[in-house]
Design a protein around this motif. Structure first.
Motif, mmCIF file in Angstrom:
data_model
loop_
_atom_site.group_PDB
_atom_site.id
_atom_site.type_symbol
_atom_site.label_atom_id
_atom_site.label_comp_id
_atom_site.label_asym_id
_atom_site.label_seq_id
_atom_site.Cartn_x
_atom_site.Cartn_y
_atom_site.Cartn_z
ATOM 1 N N CYS A 116 -48.065 -40.205 -44.385
ATOM 2 C CA CYS A 116 -47.248 -41.425 -44.370
ATOM 3 C C CYS A 116 -47.142 -42.062 -45.756
ATOM 4 C CB CYS A 116 -47.749 -42.419 -43.333
ATOM 5 S SG CYS A 116 -49.326 -43.203 -43.703
ATOM 6 N N PRO A 272 -44.214 -45.318 -36.172
ATOM 7 C CA PRO A 272 -44.338 -45.930 -37.502
ATOM 8 C C PRO A 272 -45.800 -46.091 -37.907
ATOM 9 C CG PRO A 272 -42.790 -47.151 -36.120
ATOM 10 C CD PRO A 272 -43.482 -46.175 -35.220
ATOM 11 N N CYS A 289 -39.707 -47.462 -41.758
ATOM 12 C CA CYS A 289 -41.138 -47.170 -41.781
ATOM 13 C C CYS A 289 -41.357 -45.673 -41.985
ATOM 14 C CB CYS A 289 -41.809 -47.582 -40.469
ATOM 15 S SG CYS A 289 -41.784 -49.352 -40.137
ATOM 16 N N SER A 290 -42.490 -45.327 -42.577
ATOM 17 C CA SER A 290 -42.867 -43.916 -42.652
ATOM 18 C C SER A 290 -43.696 -43.579 -41.422
ATOM 19 C CB SER A 290 -43.663 -43.633 -43.930
ATOM 20 O OG SER A 290 -44.831 -44.422 -43.985
ATOM 21 N N ALA A 291 -43.521 -42.360 -40.935
ATOM 22 C CA ALA A 291 -44.307 -41.845 -39.820
ATOM 23 C C ALA A 291 -45.082 -40.629 -40.343
ATOM 24 C CB ALA A 291 -43.388 -41.504 -38.651
ATOM 25 N N LYS A 297 -36.560 -45.884 -38.231
ATOM 26 C CA LYS A 297 -35.875 -47.152 -38.464
ATOM 27 C C LYS A 297 -35.070 -47.531 -37.229
ATOM 28 C CE LYS A 297 -32.033 -44.896 -40.955
ATOM 29 N NZ LYS A 297 -31.456 -44.736 -42.299
#
Length: 490
Positions: A116, A272, A289-291, A297
């Motif tokens: 992430c 997320p 958001c990064s996962a 998003k």
């Protein structure tokens, strides 16, 4: 949520996509749309090479660049499923020799942190770009690269650590990352037209050629060899295969109905982990958001899971809406093109029966703003050269000699500086990149590279008490808080 797609929503899509391709100056692209397990659309547009007749099809191969990262994350998930790995156990327990610059991050960083992008390390892309180093040699250099933010403080995109994540797959499985992905993922999904090396792809089938905007026109450039950082971005695929990847992501099972990993683990990869963009220029996309191997998003009220890809000559955008079981892949030539994301948004708007938005116009304004900023930087670069103090004159040929020599940084490797005709040139030996040095003041230069990307890097030499050159410092990492990289004369 059940989604019914009226057939007329795809009417004239082929014509629209091809016009959009032409409007963005892209020689060729391919588009695929899948709903549940049904392919709604699959087509190619334009040509694989300018001036030739070979057209694009759903089988045309494209480097997918950083969309590769979702496959690396899935590789690690398979090891988690088997109990050989835990997302949240420090990496050093699996790989004792692994080191980062920050000793606290070295001891505590986990696979989740890497996937992430919360290591604190900026990109440092010039360490790996066009490198001749092996994957292992490249990863030995990570410990000499300084972070710019505190560990786990916030998001910062990183390719080298995704390479480390792929190398962890190798250490735990005893297979190369490439063979692991092929055997454990691609073969099971029937993705039989996906590759890891440009050479293999070129022998296997038709492949799109790489293009960049240079001097106001689209120009063919060489394929970039990025095998060393393969887990971060080396895969080559086609719309036909990527549709199978998206189908698996939203259905959660293989074509035979069997799971690849547990549903809970697959869902965790889509959740997320960290805010990557707390705000965007568009109200329809309030945040990103990064996962784990993906980004997440809200797009006009819908949950979107996606990953863009950008590589020398190519751009991709792979996405799906999990609640609607709807996915879109757009693969294209020309790196840093907004065509894939603009087409993706407009297609979602059509299929979801949303009021149309001029995404092509919006994103072209972004491109124009970026071009204006780059032009301002270029003008400032020229002013720096023209505003040299009266006592700072361009060097004569005999004066170049004091700067000539070999310099070293343990992360960026060996650099040589030599006098060629009426200028100094700097060669990054591990990357085979040549920069021309232009003097701006006493012991101060701009290093300029324009063969593919345009780089203008300030560089200053240091002297000892006797006036001898002992090293130089250069802003090779563009992140705002990044320090200059200091090279020592050998």
């Amino acid at each position: 949520m059940s989604l019914r797609i009226a057939p007329d929503r795809l009417r004239d899509l082929a014509l629209h996509a091809d016009r959009a391709r032409e409007g963005w100056g892209v020689p060729g692209c391919a588009v695929g749309i899948v709903h549940d397990d049904k392919v709604l659309f699959s087509a190619g547009f334009g040509h694989r090479r300018l001036g030739e007749n070979a057209g694009m099809t759903p089988h045309t191969l494209f480097p997918i660049a950083s969309a590769t990262k979702s496959f690396t994350a899935m590789s690690l998930a398979l090891l988690v499923e088997e109990g050989r790995l835990d997302w949240d156990i420090p990496l050093q327990q699996y790989w004792p020799a692994f080191r980062l610059f920050d000793p606290i991050a070295t001891e505590r960083i986990t696979v989740r942190d890497i996937l992430c992008h919360r290591s604190g390390l900026p990109r440092h892309d010039l360490v790996w770009y066009n490198t001749i180093l092996t994957r292992e040699q490249l990863l030995e250099r990570v410990s000499y690269l300084e972070p710019t933010i505190d560990f786990r403080h916030s998001y910062q995109y990183q390719n080298l650590l995704y390479t480390a994540a792929g190398h962890l797959v190798e250490r735990l499985s005893g297979m190369t990352w490439e063979n692991f992905v092929k055997e454990r993922i691609l073969t099971k999904l029937g993705m039989n037209h996906s590759y890891f090396r440009v050479e293999d792809a070129r022998h296997a089938g038709p492949i799109a050629l790489p293009y960049m905007w240079k001097a106001g026109r689209v120009t063919e450039v060489p394929f970039l060899n990025n095998e060393a950082i393969g887990p971060a971005g080396s895969m080559i695929s086609c719309v036909e295969d990527m549709i199978k990847w998206l189908t698996f992501q939203h259905r959660g099972v293989l074509p035979d109905g069997q799971p690849l990993v547990g549903q809970q683990l697959l869902s965790e990869m889509h959740q997320p982990q960290l805010v990557s963009s707390p705000q965007t220029p568009y109200p329809e996309i309030p945040f990103v958001c990064s996962a784990l191997g993906w980004f997440v998003k809200r797009y006009r009220g819908h949950n979107m899971i996606f990953h863009p890809g950008n590589l020398q000559g190519f751009t991709s955008f792979v996405s799906f809406l999990p609640e609607q079981k709807l996915g879109i892949v757009v693969l294209s030539q020309v790196d840093q093109s907004r065509l894939p994301v603009a087409l993706t948004y407009e297609i979602y708007d059509r299929l979801l029966d949303l009021a149309p938005l001029d995404w092509h116009g919006r994103l072209k304004q972004e491109v124009q703003a970026e071009a204006k900023k780059m032009e301002e930087q270029l003008q400032n670069f020229k002013k720096s050269i023209n505003s040299m103090d009266d006592h700072d004159h361009p060097l004569s040929s005999r004066q170049y000699g004091r700067y000539e020599g070999t310099y070293h940084h343990p992360g960026y490797g060996i650099v040589s500086i030599a006098h060629t005709e009426n200028s100094l040139q700097m060669k990054m030996l591990n990357n085979r990149l040549t920069f021309r040095l232009t003097q701006t003041a006493r012991h101060t230069f701009f290093a300029r590279y324009d063969d593919t990307y345009s780089l203008h890097i300030p560089l200053s030499f240091q002297t000892d008490q006797e006036g001898g050159i002992v090293g130089f410092a250069a802003k090779l990492e563009p992140a705002e808080k990044a320090k200059e990289i200091r090279f020592t004369r050998m």
